[in-house]
Motif scaffolding. Structure first.
Motif, PDB file in Angstrom:
ATOM      1  N   LYS A  63       0.766  -1.356  -0.064  1.00 52.80           N
ATOM      2  CA  LYS A  63      -0.332  -0.268   0.275  1.00 52.80           C
ATOM      3  C   LYS A  63       0.962   1.286  -0.160  1.00 52.80           C
ATOM      4  CE  LYS A  63      -1.369  -1.340   3.886  1.00 52.80           C
ATOM      5  NZ  LYS A  63      -2.747  -1.878   4.439  1.00 52.80           N
ATOM      6  N   ASP A  94      -5.076  -5.394  -0.540  1.00 54.62           N
ATOM      7  CA  ASP A  94      -5.380  -5.054   0.479  1.00 54.62           C
ATOM      8  C   ASP A  94      -6.927  -5.352   1.159  1.00 54.62           C
ATOM      9  OD1 ASP A  94      -4.450  -3.889   3.415  1.00 54.62           O
ATOM     10  OD2 ASP A  94      -4.787  -1.465   2.687  1.00 54.62           O
ATOM     11  N   SER A  95      -7.181  -6.231   2.315  1.00 53.17           N
ATOM     12  CA  SER A  95      -7.902  -6.857   2.493  1.00 53.17           C
ATOM     13  C   SER A  95      -9.961  -5.420   1.815  1.00 53.17           C
ATOM     14  CB  SER A  95      -8.586  -7.874   3.507  1.00 53.17           C
ATOM     15  OG  SER A  95      -8.033  -6.226   4.480  1.00 53.17           O
ATOM     16  N   GLU A  96      -9.170  -4.596   2.225  1.00 54.63           N
ATOM     17  CA  GLU A  96     -10.867  -4.232   1.649  1.00 54.63           C
ATOM     18  C   GLU A  96     -10.570  -2.711   0.865  1.00 54.63           C
ATOM     19  OE1 GLU A  96      -7.679  -3.518   4.318  1.00 54.63           O
ATOM     20  OE2 GLU A  96      -8.359  -3.973   6.132  1.00 54.63           O
ATOM     21  N   ASN A 105      -2.608   3.154   9.968  1.00 53.63           N
ATOM     22  CA  ASN A 105      -2.618   1.236   8.356  1.00 53.63           C
ATOM     23  C   ASN A 105      -3.802   1.975   7.809  1.00 53.63           C
ATOM     24  OD1 ASN A 105      -2.272  -1.150   6.923  1.00 53.63           O
ATOM     25  ND2 ASN A 105      -3.629  -1.294   8.142  1.00 53.63           N
ATOM     26  N   LYS A 106      -5.096   1.946   8.928  1.00 53.08           N
ATOM     27  CA  LYS A 106      -6.761   2.747   8.172  1.00 53.08           C
ATOM     28  C   LYS A 106      -6.196   4.480   7.745  1.00 53.08           C
ATOM     29  CE  LYS A 106      -7.913   0.101   8.292  1.00 53.08           C
ATOM     30  NZ  LYS A 106      -8.574  -1.476   7.648  1.00 53.08           N
ATOM     31  N   GLU A 125      -5.011   3.208   4.110  1.00 56.16           N
ATOM     32  CA  GLU A 125      -6.038   3.045   3.111  1.00 56.16           C
ATOM     33  C   GLU A 125      -6.852   3.871   3.124  1.00 56.16           C
ATOM     34  OE1 GLU A 125      -7.573  -0.400   5.745  1.00 56.16           O
ATOM     35  OE2 GLU A 125      -5.008  -1.640   5.307  1.00 56.16           O
TER      36      GLU A 125
HETATM   37 MG    MG Z   1      -6.449  -3.754   5.484  1.00 51.54          MG
END
Ligand code: MG
Ligand code: NAD
Length: 409
Positions: free
Chosen positions: A141, A166-168, A233-234, A237
């Protein structure tokens, strides 16, 4: 399909899919191999490994190379050149070391490249793969945060595809209507809240690296685990999402969802909300990128709704987790600010993992660097690799000074 040594799954048929894994020794790299082996065990694998890369772990890289028989392996640390060469001396696998070797690994002809190096160190290799038009399964990311315009342009110009790992972002990718983006009203990025979700600032002040990397739901590398504890991290993201999906950054919201079952959601103008759900296992999003637009079985546990029983949600706390605010402000400010945020955070996280600064210093140092850089001004947008490298370097220099000042205090 034919087998290489140890019965490992390496296809050599003329139609074999050519796969490269950048960052093969990390958490995402290892999960990617697990999926390839899972497919091979089911007789569904027709692939060959082109290139593998790692930072310092010669032993693991050589072991992966013996098993999967790539054409080329590269180690980032130049001082390990001879060690890698002698570990594979009895094979005909080519080896290389240093930044140029990593780029060579990425530039080799492959159909699908897993970009799973951690940090801005992954930018140049990922760009090389992008410029060749490969499908890029993007876990790294940070390369979108520091160079989103450069990376997405390179992929588009070469006719490649960006498949978010990235899972999101993988969740949103699965439910986003790319033909009608104007009918999307919001992206809702879910966040587990990390290991310190319920901690006070006072408690966080004495948090240790071991506590910060102990994530409640996901097993990941050290850097992203610390980012999950600060919630940076968020923040990263949020910036990542703004580069992958054609929506304004103001339309991207963050929602804390401690069970990590809903991996993110897309809200449409008619009030419909589409989500992707699953157990928190990165092998599911990686599998979707491997097979896309088809699907492939994954060894991830299936979701058992009766066991989950309850899904809860809460708004993020921007006061206890200032990294979120810094990321929101950086993307709104544009220019060098996202690259600065990313580089300063990388330096501060490394210093925290080295016990040189405290947990709360991570966001404080990042904020200090952002303030210094905003006073300097700079380009309105980072459109070339050279501009990104300059912004990244300056932020690292300033963050290094902040770390030294705090360590000496
Ligand atoms: Mg993630
Ligand atoms: P990790 O630390 O487990 O592995 C990182 C990999 O990159 C290793 O192969 C390492 O050798 C290599 N590497 C590290 N520094 C390097 C350098 N300077 N030059 C070249 N190679 C280097 O990390 P991870 O958890 O696998 O995460 C990889 C990327 O995927 C990160 O960007 C992370 O944010 C992202 N990601 C990870 C997860 C996860 O569950 N692990 C989830 C979403 C996104």
């Amino acid at each position: 399909m034919t087998s290489a040594t140890n019965g490992a799954p390496t296809g050599r048929s003329p139609n074999a899919r050519r796969i490269t894994i950048l960052g093969s020794t990390g958490s995402i790299g290892v999960s990617t191999f697990e999926l390839l082996e899972y497919a091979a065990a089911r007789g569904e694998a027709d692939f060959e490994i082109v290139a593998l890369t790692a930072s310092k772990n010669v032993e693991m890289l050589a072991e992966q190379a013996r098993k999967f028989q790539p054409e080329f392996v590269a180690i980032a640390d130049e001082s390990l050149k001879d060690a890698l060469q002698s570990a594979l001396a009895d094979t005909n696998i080519e080896t290389g070391a240093g930044a140029a070797a990593l780029e060579e690994a990425a530039a080799r002809e492959a159909d699908w490249v897993m970009a799973a190096i951690v940090g801005a160190a992954g930018l140049k290799p990922t760009l090389k793969a992008a410029q060749r038009g490969a499908a890029i399964a993007l876990a790294n990311k940070e390369c979108l945060v520091c160079a989103g315009d450069v990376v997405t342009k390179a992929i588009a110009e070469a006719g490649g595809t960006l498949l978010p790992v990235d899972s999101e972002h993988n969740a949103i990718f699965q439910v986003f209507d790319f033909e009608r983006p104007h009918r999307v009203s919001r992206l809702i990025l879910t966040a587990s809240g990390g290991p310190f979700r319920t901690w006070t600032r006072d408690e966080m002040a004495s948090a240790t690296p071991a506590q910060a990397v102990a994530h409640p739901n996901w097993s990941m590398g050290a850097k992203i685990s610390v980012d999950s504890a600060t919630l940076m991290n968020k923040g990263l993201e949020l910036i990542e999402a703004s580069h992958i999906f054609p929506v304004a950054h103001e339309q991207i919201e963050i929602l804390v969802h401690p069970q990590s079952v809903i991996h993110s959601m897309v809200e449409y103008v008619d009030g419909s909300v589409l989500a992707q759900l699953g157990t928190p296992d990165m092998r599911t999003p990686i599998a979707t990128t491997l097979a896309w637009p088809d699907r492939t079985p994954s060894p991830s546990a299936m979701l058992d709704f009766a066991k989950v029983s309850k899904l809860t949600f809460e708004p993020p706390d921007f006061n206890r987790f200032p990294a979120l605010r810094l990321a929101r402000d950086a993307i709104a400010a544009g220019g060098v600010m996202s690259a600065t945020l990313n580089a300063a955070n990388e330096v501060a996280v490394a210093a925290f993992l080295d016990d040189a600064v405290k947990f709360l210093d991570i966001a404080a140092i990042t904020e200090q660097v952002l303030e210094m850089v905003s006073r300097q001004g700079g380009p309105a947008a980072l459109t070339t690799l050279e501009e990104v490298v300059a912004a990244d370097g300056e932020a690292r220099r300033l963050a290094g000074e902040c770390v030294a000042a705090r360590a000496a205090a």
